[in-house]
Design a protein around this motif. Structure first.
Motif: not given
Ligand code: DX5
Ligand code: ZN
Length: 217
Positions: A174-179, A193-204
């Protein structure tokens, strides 16, 4: 402690092209796939169930499927998920009436046993049963939707578990990403687990590499 794995959540990907989206994650360096099952009762949202997982399995025979079961009556879907090819069955402790019985059922069906805790559920709830789990999933958002803000105060649960159970797999979702990855890594989680931070990135692949770098160092 146990080795670090990155598991993208495809919840916010294009679910009409599920297999393609999953393959993209694998080719981008994912170690496993985190598949979010929602029943509209335990959480106020719907996704998919075992029939979809069963169709996905032959298209990627070797990928570890981590089923995040955000459902009431989690005992109901154990056999169907095992039959569909799931590797890990994570139920929510808030939805479970008989923890030992459910853990036994999951294990006997050949899957790894995961237990999930919503943000409001204290870690003490599961301590009497700690021998029965392969993975503890600490939610860092209220389950139900992707793209929410990471709850940093959940890291005390992760720290507590890592200190007391050095070999346990501890998953954060939940809410895990580079930040937010650095505090997660620091607390001792090893399944990320990381959702939108990966799937929403231009380069996953870049995001996955960044997350991996943070948890491995
Ligand atoms: C929330 C799900 C999570 C979530 C991850 O109910 O269990 O797996 O979708 O997505 P992000 O990383 O966007 O919070
Ligand atoms: Zn999830």
């Amino acid at each position: 402690h146990p080795c670090c794995k990155i598991g993208p959540s495809i919840l916010c990907a294009d679910l009409s092209c599920l297999a393609d989206e999953c393959r993209k994650m694998i080719h981008s360096g994912a170690d496993y796939l985190h598949l979010d099952v929602m029943d509209g009762h335990f959480v106020p949202n719907l996704t998919f169930g075992h029939p979809i997982v069963k169709c996905l399995r032959p298209k990627m025979p070797d990928i570890y499927f981590d089923m995040h079961m955000m459902v009431q009556n989690p005992e109901k879907w154990v056999e169907s998920m095992a039959d569909a090819g799931a590797n890990q069955y994570t139920f929510h402790v808030e939805a479970c009436e008989d923890i030992p019985a459910l853990c036994r059922k999951i294990q006997e069906s050949g899957m790894r046993v995961g237990v999930g805790l919503k943000p409001g559920t204290p870690v003490e709830t599961i301590l009497p049963y700690s021998d029965l789990f392969d993975v503890v999933l600490i939610m860092t958002v209220e389950p139900g939707f992707g793209g929410q803000s990471f709850m940093e105060d959940m890291m005390s649960k992760v720290q507590y578990l890592r200190t007391n159970f050095p070999y346990l797999d501890i998953e954060v979702d939940g809410g895990v990403g580079p930040n937010t990855i650095d505090v997660v890594a620091e607390a001792g989680a090893n399944m990320i687990v990381s959702g939108t931070a990966i799937t929403g990135a231009s380069d996953p692949s870049q995001v996955i590499a960044l997350l991996r770098n943070s948890v491995e160092n």
